[in-house]
Design an enzyme around this catalytic site. Structure first.
Site, mmCIF file in Angstrom:
data_model
loop_
_atom_site.group_PDB
_atom_site.id
_atom_site.type_symbol
_atom_site.label_atom_id
_atom_site.label_comp_id
_atom_site.label_asym_id
_atom_site.label_seq_id
_atom_site.Cartn_x
_atom_site.Cartn_y
_atom_site.Cartn_z
ATOM 1 N N HIS A 1 24.891 67.713 48.958
ATOM 2 C CA HIS A 1 24.360 67.583 47.516
ATOM 3 C C HIS A 1 25.441 67.176 46.678
ATOM 4 C CE1 HIS A 1 20.507 69.799 48.519
ATOM 5 N NE2 HIS A 1 21.113 70.627 49.004
ATOM 6 N N SER B 1 44.522 45.587 38.579
ATOM 7 C CA SER B 1 43.757 45.321 37.384
ATOM 8 C C SER B 1 44.508 44.157 36.580
ATOM 9 C CB SER B 1 43.282 46.215 36.629
ATOM 10 O OG SER B 1 43.001 45.955 35.348
ATOM 11 N N LYS C 1 46.487 50.544 37.408
ATOM 12 C CA LYS C 1 45.204 50.484 38.453
ATOM 13 C C LYS C 1 45.597 50.252 39.747
ATOM 14 C CE LYS C 1 41.408 51.319 37.716
ATOM 15 N NZ LYS C 1 40.301 50.578 36.886
ATOM 16 N N GLU D 1 34.553 48.782 48.206
ATOM 17 C CA GLU D 1 33.452 48.304 47.042
ATOM 18 C C GLU D 1 32.873 47.321 47.582
ATOM 19 O OE1 GLU D 1 34.920 49.060 42.705
ATOM 20 O OE2 GLU D 1 36.728 48.695 43.825
#
Ligand code: ARG
Length: 458
Positions: free
Chosen positions: A157, A278, A284, A291
């Site tokens: 979970h 970024s 970043k 992804e």
């Protein structure tokens, strides 16, 4: 008369928009080598059965060789007016071998031809993919071997549950990919079926020797029913289905890599070569590769829906709808290959923060089950032990402590079965060491699993 290869009964030229609409050459040009291989086998068989003279077959086979090298040197212009790869090859052969080229299509239809081409192509690509998945498994096993004894929280979970070995977690992916490999290997049997000779749908009046063609093309079987031969795309649906499951496995790994590389987890750092920055936020470093693999899973599942929907309710035998099989198939092959390859390269470029993983095991009562097990070992029934451990957890929570931070006095207030050795019993090392049930996360089990996997892969 229309100039098309099929133009005999047509008196009007095809509408230009229809020509563009009907054409599949942009997509199916990648079948050129399979198409030529299939045609050469067909010619050899026809010569062997004296359907065409030996010297003519030889001349055409040579011509096809020249067509192939011309395509490879980009010397053939692909055009919508020639529709698909089959007609381009035949047209190019005409330019090499003159009128003789008109004999190539004897006893054959594009319907059985395209079925053959896809099968030749998919057999090869399935074998490539199996090899690539095995390489990926090697990278997983190497990573597990390198971090054999690193402890991390196991989750259920998405909540910290019990400590596990990081290597054990990685080996779960090894098992998933093993099933993917098995699925691809198993389905190869159904790709490895030779459909040529079914012609348009009914078979042909020429004395074709389909068994001979099968041998030349090194297929496992000859298809049994001519109607099924030209209308079967089960093997395409099956391949994309297996690929979808495989991509879903990769997407699950992606999600974990993304989480683990966040500041909140900081379990791993993916090297600069496999991350991007970024354009606005200078600090970043983004896990784009993971992804993208996660995102591309959507494409492949979309391809599965696409082919299933295309095939749904299609009456026998060939229908032009089936020309739409190639885009989802090819896109699936390309996507699965690049995702597998990029992950195989990325895994060795992941730095593992063993201290962060270990520290994460110290918070969140990951030893509560073992606390209960301690009481069970001393004769308490498990359900009662569970309840006692629950009360101890509630007490520790209220006092902002972990179970192993409670004093012996505090612990003994929950049960007089508790003694000083409980601290050792619920320590991280002990929790891992005791999980010796087959397939469990004990140090010895996982070391053996890694060893076994290394053997399986060699
Ligand atoms: N380009 C077609 C396809 O991919 C080849 C078969 C066409 N057959 C036909 N009778 N029009 O499905």
């Amino acid at each position: 008369m229309s100039e098309k290869l099929w133009g005999g009964r047509f008196s009007q030229a095809t509408d230009k928009l229809v020509e563009k609409f009907n054409a599949s050459i942009d997509v199916d040009k990648r079948l050129y080598a399979s198409d030529i291989t299939g045609s050469i086998a067909h010619l050899k068989m026809m010569a062997n059965e004296s359907i065409i003279p030996e010297d003519e077959a030889e001349a055409l086979i040579k011509g096809l060789g020249r067509v192939k090298s011309k395509i490879e040197k980009d010397e053939i212009l692909f055009t919508d007016s020639l529709e698909d790869i089959h007609m381009h090859v035949e047209d190019a052969l005409g330019k090499e071998s003159g009128d003789l080229a008109k004999k190539l299509h004897t006893g054959r239809s594009r319907n059985d031809q395209v079925a053959l081409d896809i099968r030749i192509y998919l057999k090869e690509e399935t074998l490539n993919i199996i090899q690539m998945l095995k390489n990926f498994q090697k990278a997983l096993v190497a990573m597990a071997g390198k971090h054999l004894d690193v402890v991390m929280p196991g989750y259920t979970h998405m909540q910290r549950a019990q400590p596990v070995l990081f290597s054990h977690h990685l080996m779960a992916y090894y098992e998933m990919i093993k099933r993917d490999v098995q699925r691809f290997e198993e389905s190869l049997k159904r790709v490895d079926v030779m459909p040529l000779g079914a012609a348009a749908l009914a078979g042909t009046t020429y004395p074709l020797n389909r068994e001979y063609t099968r041998q030349v093309l090194d297929f496992g079987k000859v298809s049994e029913n001519s109607i099924d031969s030209v209308s079967d795309r089960d093997f395409v649906m099956e391949f994309i289905s297996h690929a979808s499951i495989c991509m879903i496995h990769l997407s699950r790994l992606s999600e974990e890599l993304i989480l683990w590389s966040s500041s909140e987890f900081s379990f791993i750092t993916i090297s600069d070569a496999f991350t991007t920055g970024s354009s606005i936020m200078p600090q970043k470093k983004n896990p784009d590769v993971a992804e993208l693999v996660r995102g591309k899973t959507g494409r492949v599942v979309g391809n599965l829906v696409s082919i299933l929907t295309t095939m749904k309710s299609l009456p026998m035998a060939y229908n032009k709808d089936m020309q739409e099989d190639k885009e989802p198939l090819f896109d699936t092959i390309d996507t699965l290959k690049i995702c597998t390859e990029v992950y195989t390269r990325m895994l060795p470029n992941i730095e593992v923060h063993t201290d962060r993983m270990k520290n994460a095991c110290k918070q969140g009562f990951l030893n509560a089950t073992d606390f209960a097990d301690y009481l069970v070992n001393r004769g308490m029934a498990f359900r009662q032990a569970h309840s006692v451990a629950g009360k101890a957890v509630a007490f520790a929570l209220a006092n902002n402590k972990e179970l192993d931070e409670l004093t012996l006095d505090e612990l003994q207030s929950f049960s007089d079965l508790i003694e000083g050795d409980i601290y050792h019993f619920i320590s991280l090392d002990q929790m891992i060491s005791r999980r010796i049930s087959y397939g469990g996360t004990s140090f010895d089990n996982v070391a053996l699993a890694v060893e076994k996997a290394e053997k399986e892969l060699n």
